[in-house]
Design an enzyme around this catalytic site. Structure first.
Site, PDB file in Angstrom:
ATOM      1  N   SER A   1       0.802  -1.350  -0.135  1.00 24.65           N
ATOM      2  CA  SER A   1      -0.073   0.042   0.118  1.00 24.65           C
ATOM      3  C   SER A   1       0.835   1.195  -0.033  1.00 24.65           C
ATOM      4  CB  SER A   1      -0.876  -0.008   1.117  1.00 24.65           C
ATOM      5  OG  SER A   1      -0.087   0.026   2.389  1.00 24.65           O
TER       6      SER A   1
ATOM      7  N   LYS B   1       5.872   7.324   6.440  1.00 29.51           N
ATOM      8  CA  LYS B   1       5.118   6.271   5.859  1.00 29.51           C
ATOM      9  C   LYS B   1       4.141   6.419   4.874  1.00 29.51           C
ATOM     10  CE  LYS B   1       3.646   1.909   4.892  1.00 29.51           C
ATOM     11  NZ  LYS B   1       2.938   1.141   5.880  1.00 29.51           N
TER      12      LYS B   1
ATOM     13  N   ASP C   1       0.005  -7.167  20.065  1.00 27.14           N
ATOM     14  CA  ASP C   1       0.873  -7.493  19.232  1.00 27.14           C
ATOM     15  C   ASP C   1       2.228  -7.514  19.476  1.00 27.14           C
ATOM     16  OD1 ASP C   1       1.425  -8.838  16.955  1.00 27.14           O
ATOM     17  OD2 ASP C   1       1.604  -7.243  15.392  1.00 27.14           O
TER      18      ASP C   1
END
Length: 746
Positions: A483, A501, A591
């Site tokens: 992406s 990013k 996570d």
């Protein structure tokens, strides 16, 4: 004129003086063969205010002529309005006879239009001198049923009244019973101004004698408001009805087989390496992990979870290389396309066997690779060196050159010339996936229900409205994902190095995770959390700017170096500090692993990748959604139980094993079997535990307690004695430089 049933309060006792003061009364038009209960009638005029009360007591049957209530009667002056009385009270009373009284005794005659069927007419307004005083109260005499008494009538002060205006309302009260005798009959003709409606009590009855004071007005207002709010009842939600249970999986202990198991699940179990003995020993665990797998493949966020676990390998040997197709698209993690731009990370293997490494994922962002080599890095096919667990206090090799000659190099990334091997490995894996032994194809991920317009609106609200190309210069690409790409840049004016990013929103499958991560990053300011700088929505792309962690991720360090217990304690302490901050603000990271722990060259340690984090509140203290990376997942998540912030503590314990052995437990197992082992084995075992100190082993045992209730939280783990052995963070600098040196050589 309306008849509204109401409940009246018992009449207050009256003195004999009051009875003497009011001796003129009239007989009501209603007839009855028995004593009637107490009743009250009230007539209210729109213009003016006056009231008169006529009270009756229990008495025998009263029979009066209806004609006595109609028009001018014989013996009475015309239009005088004089009342009449009953001469006797008996079963057959005589006709009512007039009472001689001055014409000024009563201002008008009280007639009952309803009884007579004619329209009520009233005399002219009386003069002031003939009316009762303003202090005169309603008085109702109290007598027994056997006594003969004329109705008592007391006048209140009068104001202007329309002479021939009909009463707008007539209220008939409900009967009351006298405690000492038969039912009493009390009738009130109460003419009041509409403003006196405030004097009504909450149950709707009129309270004679109450004054129109502030207290009564305020009380009526409070009562009316309470009635309004009490009427708003809470909406009741019914329970489900007509439920249909389509699939039920059970276990037959006699035959040792599952009942109702779909064929796809049966094939999945056969290919996962879960033997029949395992299924018979733990049937419930098998049902849980298969349901877990199904939920993961059908849920919106499930694709990332299973991509993290890698492609299924069927019934291959444990040493079979793990082909990772990770493509997690967190805010600051680049989703790699095939294997390019991935960091090599291999699992321990027997000497002489080569296999692709477990590639680490781009962090937040993946700044482990120098810009010069970012586009040429590839999967490593070299041997992962076998490592022995370091003894407590043993110093790690500062770089690759100081490694003992008896051991192979700690980390040997593949050179650029070896890049063609990676596509070959991927091609081989694709061919194997087409065979009969492959796992059933995963269901396609459903598109996000959130609309693009809603995403754009939310992002515009949280992003800076500016051109980022004018605020940051010298963008250099260091990674590429599905992406978007990851860049390093310098801020104009300050010359501060940042990481950027870029994401194409049209190619982003889970846009809600993007918004979630930005919000968490903006609200979580802590020295152990990667600092969020800014975000921009520019030409359809989302730019997220954050501080640049030039040291890369912890994954580089653990795969290329052997860490001491003091260094492991230092890393654990910093991670726990960041987790404590998140948990105190109601955020579960979900996570935690070495890929999401970034380092600076000075050894600073910060958490990143908040795409999977969850906000929890008082109404949702526990969660059941399945997210995270399965190898680091707590048992309560795998078995689909409710969980809380303590799942991050379990993941920290797995990461400690990662720092000891270079990889998490069960990494080389089939993904489904790995879930089965997590659910059934409990606390994973460590290779060569004799090389670890008792304090470190207790730290691992405490953080990896299967019972989440006994497992401490972040604050409790910070008090563990093992963390007192933490070394300076600067001792990590040689390890970081060694990992960067090996990366440059690749």
């Amino acid at each position: 004129m309306s008849l509204v049933p109401q409940r009246s309060a018992p009449p207050p006792p009256s003195s004999s003086a009051n009875r003497a003061a009011s001796s003129l009364a009239f007989q009501p038009a209603s007839t009855s063969n028995s004593a009637s209960p107490t009743s009250s009638s009230t007539s209210t005029f729109a213009n003016g205010s006056s009231s008169s009360t006529t009270a009756y007591r229990p008495q025998p049957t009263i029979n009066t002529s209806v004609s006595a209530l109609q028009g001018p009667r014989s013996g009475l002056p015309a239009q005088t309005g004089l009342a009449f009385s009953v001469s006797s009270l008996s079963n057959n009373p005589p006709a009512a006879s007039p009472i001689t009284a001055p014409s000024s005794a009563l201002p008008w005659s009280s007639q009952n239009p309803a009884a007579s069927g004619s329209t009520a007419t009233f005399p002219p307004r009386p003069v002031r001198s003939n009316t009762a005083g303003p202090d005169t109260l309603h008085t109702i005499s109290s007598v027994s049923a056997s006594q003969t008494v004329a109705p008592v009538m007391v006048q209140r002060s009068h104001s202007s009244i329309a002479a021939h205006q009909a009463s707008p309302s007539l209220n008939q009260s409900s009967p009351t019973l006298d405690a000492d005798g038969p039912a009493s009959l009390t009738t009130q003709s109460h003419f009041v101004h509409p403003s006196r409606d405030r004097e009504r009590s909450r149950d709707g009855t009129t309270t004679p004698g109450s004054r129109n004071t502030f207290k009564s007005v305020f009380g009526g207002f409070v009562n009316s408001m309470s009635d309004v709010f009490s009427a708003q009842k809470k909406i009741e939600i019914s329970t489900p009805y007509d439920p249909v249970h389509l699939t039920h999986v059970g276990f037959n202990s006699d035959t040792g087989e599952f009942t109702g198991l779909p064929k796809e699940w049966q094939q999945l179990l056969q290919e996962s390496g879960i033997s029949r003995q395992d299924q018979e020993a733990n049937p419930q665990a098998v049902i849980d992990i298969v349901a877990f797998y199904q939920d993961a493949t059908q849920s919106q966020g499930g694709s990332d979870v299973w991509k993290k676990m890698g492609a299924a390998k069927g019934n291959k040997a444990p040493a079979t290389p793990r082909t990772d197709t990770s493509s997690e698209d967190g805010i600051y993690r680049v989703a790699p396309q095939p294997v390019l731009y991935e960091k090599p990370r291999t699992a321990p293997a027997p000497p002489g066997i080569t296999h692709p490494n477990r590639p680490s994922e781009f962090g937040s962002p993946d700044l482990r690779q120098p810009p010069s080599n970012a586009s040429t890095s590839s999967a490593d096919t070299a041997l992962r060196p076998s490592r022995s667990t370091p003894a407590p206090g043993a110093a790690p090799p500062p770089n690759a050159k100081t490694t003992s000659s008896s051991n192979p190099p700690p980390c040997k990334p593949s050179p650029a010339s070896r890049a063609p091997d990676a596509p070959a490995a991927v091609s081989a894996a694709s061919k194997n996936a087409k065979g009969p032994g492959s796992v059933p194809r995963r269901r396609e991920t459903k598109k996000s229900t959130i609309k693009d317009s809603e995403v754009i609106a939310k992002l515009q609200a949280i992003c800076t409205d500016a051109d980022p190309t004018k605020l940051y210069r010298s963008l250099q690409k260091i990674g590429q994902g599905a992406s978007g790409g990851v860049f390093t840049a310098y801020q104009v004016g300050t010359n501060v190095s940042v990481a950027i990013k870029q994401m194409n929103l049209e190619q982003q499958p889970k846009k809600d995770l993007i918004i979630n991560e930005i919000l968490v990053m903006k609200e979580s300011r802590h020295r152990n959390i990667v600092n969020f700088i800014d975000s921009f929505l520019f030409k359809g792309d989302l730019w997220v700017v954050m501080e640049y962690m030039e040291g890369g991720s912890l994954t580089d360090v653990v795969t290329c170096n052997i860490m001491t217990e003091g260094q492991i304690a230092a890393v654990s302490r910093e991670v726990l500090e960041g987790l404590r901050h998140l948990h105190q603000h109601g955020v579960i990271h979900r996570d935690i692993k070495s890929d999401n722990v970034l380092l600076s060259l000075q050894g600073d340690i910060k958490l990143t990748d908040f795409g999977f984090c969850a906000q929890i509140g008082e109404s949702q203290a526990k969660r059941t959604t399945m997210v995270g990376t399965p190898y680091w997942m707590a048992p309560e998540v795998v078995t689909r139980k409710e969980y809380g912030p303590k799942v991050d503590i379990w993941s920290l314990g797995i990461m400690c094993i990662e720092m000891v052995e270079g990889e998490p437990p069960y990494l080389n197992e089939n993904p489904l079997r790995a879930l089965y082992l997590i659910a059934t084995n409990g606390t994973p075992k460590i290779n060569n535990p004799e090389n670890l100190s008792n304090t470190f082993k207790d730290f691992l045992t405490t953080s990896l307690d299967v019972d989440a209730e006994r497992r401490p939280d972040a604050l409790g783990m910070l008090a563990h004695p093992f963390l007192k052995r933490s070394e300076s963070l600067r001792t990590l600098t040689p390890l970081i430089k060694a990992a960067r040196e090996q990366t440059r050589k690749s």
